[in-house]
Design an enzyme around this catalytic site. Structure first.
Site, PDB file in Angstrom:
ATOM      1  N   ASP A   1      -8.423 -10.200  -0.103  1.00  0.00           N
ATOM      2  CA  ASP A   1      -8.644  -9.533   1.017  1.00  0.00           C
ATOM      3  C   ASP A   1     -10.240 -10.292   1.768  1.00  0.00           C
ATOM      4  O   ASP A   1     -10.703  -9.689   2.383  1.00  0.00           O
ATOM      5  CB  ASP A   1      -9.217  -7.774   0.687  1.00  0.00           C
TER       6      ASP A   1
ATOM      7  N   THR B   1       1.171  -1.191  -0.039  1.00  0.00           N
ATOM      8  CA  THR B   1      -0.140   0.180   0.102  1.00  0.00           C
ATOM      9  C   THR B   1       0.197   1.509   0.051  1.00  0.00           C
ATOM     10  O   THR B   1       1.519   1.135   0.306  1.00  0.00           O
ATOM     11  CB  THR B   1      -1.119   0.193   1.021  1.00  0.00           C
TER      12      THR B   1
ATOM     13  N   SER C   1     -10.983  -3.099   3.729  1.00  0.00           N
ATOM     14  CA  SER C   1      -9.833  -3.531   4.150  1.00  0.00           C
ATOM     15  C   SER C   1      -9.195  -2.671   5.668  1.00  0.00           C
ATOM     16  O   SER C   1     -10.534  -2.272   5.955  1.00  0.00           O
ATOM     17  CB  SER C   1      -9.313  -2.356   3.161  1.00  0.00           C
ATOM     18  N   SER C   2      -8.618  -2.198   5.223  1.00  0.00           N
ATOM     19  CA  SER C   2      -8.007  -1.936   6.704  1.00  0.00           C
ATOM     20  C   SER C   2      -7.437  -0.408   6.492  1.00  0.00           C
ATOM     21  O   SER C   2      -6.764   0.257   7.401  1.00  0.00           O
ATOM     22  CB  SER C   2      -6.962  -2.119   7.348  1.00  0.00           C
TER      23      SER C   2
ATOM     24  N   GLY D   1       0.069  -0.757   5.310  1.00  0.00           N
ATOM     25  CA  GLY D   1       0.371  -1.724   6.431  1.00  0.00           C
ATOM     26  C   GLY D   1      -0.402  -2.781   6.671  1.00  0.00           C
ATOM     27  O   GLY D   1      -0.025  -3.106   7.519  1.00  0.00           O
ATOM     28  N   GLY D   2      -1.071  -3.076   5.119  1.00  0.00           N
ATOM     29  CA  GLY D   2      -1.902  -3.609   5.572  1.00  0.00           C
ATOM     30  C   GLY D   2      -2.864  -3.714   7.706  1.00  0.00           C
ATOM     31  O   GLY D   2      -3.338  -2.228   7.711  1.00  0.00           O
TER      32      GLY D   2
END
Length: 591
Positions: free
Chosen positions: A445, A405, A469-470, A492-493
């Site tokens: 995801d 990301t 998503s985060s 960073g996920g």
């Protein structure tokens, strides 16, 4: 800002030459390797406008557009196009994004998340009744969702652009034609990756005849991407979503041995969504984040809501050996709040077009006060989800999330601001290169298993659905006057949530300047072990946490934070202070 924060920024600004305050150097220093930490970075100060991105070339493109009279959205588009070229492992036109925009009056949330192909179903990643191994699913066409970033940027530009669409592609086209030098970080990631070289197009572009990644400093030219961007610049996003480019994308996805379900009709039908942002009060501030299908805005709001009850401001970092170190009490409280937020995230949050998500109930102060009451002197180990008002427990838990990301922040001279996080999901996405860009593997995801213990997973794959998503692009405002205080975000996920929350706490609660807040060691919990950034947290803190029942894991936590904060200079002028993550190669540039 608090008085201490104002005085700290005043001291910082007083120590800088006025000429340096007006503008950062035209040619930033060379990027660092992925494993490096650029110690000694200083906050950048500007009085007119600022652009911050994960690569110096992208930040330069953003500043070029701002200098030409462009808006924050214009700058974000130019930076994203350059990132497609120079940071191909993380984001690009083959992926998706979330964007928060402030126009001086209102906050808008633009959703450019990828969607599942209409021909896909919830068993896409199940084989013989079992979930596939991650890279068996991710590498190849099976994992590719309908890219959304260009449609989203086009929608934002129609509302808030000041320069012509074509002008915004010029920096990236110049770089794609002329070439850019492979950075140590990109080289390290190419060396580490075991899958990208299987794609013939990517292999010939990134690797030499001997199969090794091209050396650091090698000038990479990408005429195919230049041609793609020229076509989009001359037309519109339709050039990408219909016609030859769309056909080539679909052909690449469907001809791979691990073939996917993407169809030209999926691309033609894709629409970006405008959603209501998650805006909640935190002490003196109003914090706005991205709503579902991202869990980032809700989870950050939940953590801050817990800190409003269990005041984290009273345990600021302390100086040790010339470095700021978090206190054990702060890490304990932060990790426990993270556990509680992730317990809810993994059950309740999914695409709101498919699953009802009541973020108001999930962030209500009374609910969060009850959650805060669960935090004791010892770690709870693993938190259970709560039951907010109006909810019943109907979903099974799901913890899927990987990383690749990038984040962009920008403010212009017209009162507009952008926080935008974009992604192709895993490192180098699906490892499929077409027309000069990489395709996402965003479908991974979704939960691989559609259900558990007889309950469906809210984040299971469904046709046309957007995976959870985060990503947590965030805008902060002063509650009293409504003035923009900060724009911040990170890659960073699922670690993004902790990265952004920690940075906000650093600026808002601990009176750190933005660069100090970004550079502080990373720590937190995703409702598992307490995670500490390897090599950056004092041993005494580690042992104190273990004594309180924490299972501590010291791991690489390579955030990529970018942030811009409103400050006041010693002469009374209002200015912008920008910071970039020393763990990556980004910069903040302004005038």
């Amino acid at each position: 800002m608090a008085a201490a924060l104002k005085s700290r920024f005043a001291a910082l600004a007083a120590g800088l030459l006025l000429a340096a305050c007006a503008s950062a150097p035209d040619r930033p220093s060379a990027p660092e390797a992925a494993s490096g930490f650029r110690a000694g970075l200083h906050t950048t100060i500007a009085t007119r406008h600022m652009a911050a991105a994960a690569n110096p070339l992208a930040a330069e493109a953003g500043r070029e557009i701002l200098r030409a009279g462009g808006s924050a959205v214009d700058a974000a588009i130019a930076m994203q196009m350059v990132l497609t070229l120079v940071e191909p492992q993380s984001s690009g036109v083959g992926g998706g994004a979330f964007l928060l925009h402030f126009d001086g009056r209102q906050v808008q949330a633009f959703d450019g998340r990828e969607t599942a192909p209409m021909a896909a179903d919830e068993n896409l990643f199940m084989v013989g009744g079992r979930p596939m191994a991650f890279h068996e699913a991710a590498v190849g066409g099976r994992s590719v969702g309908t890219p959304g970033v260009l449609r989203m940027l086009e929608a934002a530009h129609r509302q808030h652009g000041r320069l012509a669409w074509a002008r915004l592609f010029e920096p990236a086209i110049r770089l794609a034609d002329g070439g850019f030098a492979i950075s140590p970080r990109l080289h390290a990631l190419l060396t580490d990756d075991k899958h990208l070289a299987r794609d013939p197009t990517a292999r010939s572009y990134f690797y030499g005849a001997d199969g090794a990644p091209k050396p650091v400093g090698t000038v990479l030219r990408n005429p195919q991407l230049a041609a793609t961007l020229r076509a989009i610049a001359a037309g519109s996003a339709d050039t990408f979503y219909r016609g030859e480019i769309a056909a080539d994308v679909v052909r690449t996805v469907r001809s791979h041995p691990n073939a996917g379900k993407l169809a030209e009709s999926d691309l033609a039908a894709y629409r970006a969504a405008e959603r209501v942002p998650v805006c909640t009060d935190y002490k003196r501030w109003r914090v706005c984040g991205m709503p579902p299908p991202s869990s980032g805005g809700i989870a950050v709001a939940q953590m801050l809501g817990i800190f409003a009850v269990r005041n984290i401001a009273v345990v600021p970092p302390v100086e040790a050996d010339g470095q700021l170190q978090p206190q054990a009490d702060a890490v304990h409280l932060f990790a426990e709040a993270g556990r509680l937020a992730f317990a809810d995230r993994n059950v309740y949050v999914a695409d709101p077009d498919f699953i009802p998500v009541d973020w108001i109930a999930l962030t209500h102060p009374r609910y969060l006060a009850d959650r805060a009451g669960l935090i004791g002197e010892r770690s709870m180990g693993r938190a259970q989800p709560g039951v907010p008002a109006g909810y019943t427990m109907t979903w099974a838990a799901d913890e899927a999330q990987r990383i690749a990301t990038s984040h962009i922040s920008a403010v212009d001279g017209f009162g507009n601001a952008v926080a935008m996080t974009s992604s192709i999901e895993d490192q180098f996405g699906a490892r499929l290169m077409v027309r000069g860009f990489l395709l996402n593997n965003q479908l991974t995801d979704f939960s691989f298993a559609p259900g558990e213990d007889g309950k469906p997973v809210a984040n299971r794959l469904q046709p046309g659905k957007r995976p959870r998503s985060s990503m947590a692009p965030t805008l902060v405002f002063d509650r009293a006057g409504g003035e923009l205080v900060a724009t911040v975000g990170s890659p960073g996920g699922s670690l993004i949530i902790g990265y952004v929350a920690r940075t906000l706490v650093g600026v808002l609660d601990w009176d750190l300047d933005i660069q100090q807040a970004i550079s502080l060691a990373n720590f937190g919990s995703r409702n598992g072990p307490t995670e500490l950034e390897r090599g950056r947290v004092d041993r005494g803190v580690v042992e104190a946490l273990r004594a309180r029942g924490h299972e501590v894991r010291e791991i690489p936590m390579v955030s990529g934070l970018q942030g811009i904060v409103r400050v006041r200079l010693p002469d009374g002028r209002r200015a912008w202070a920008g910071g970039a993550d020393p763990r990556r190669e980004g910069v903040a540039l302004g005038d």
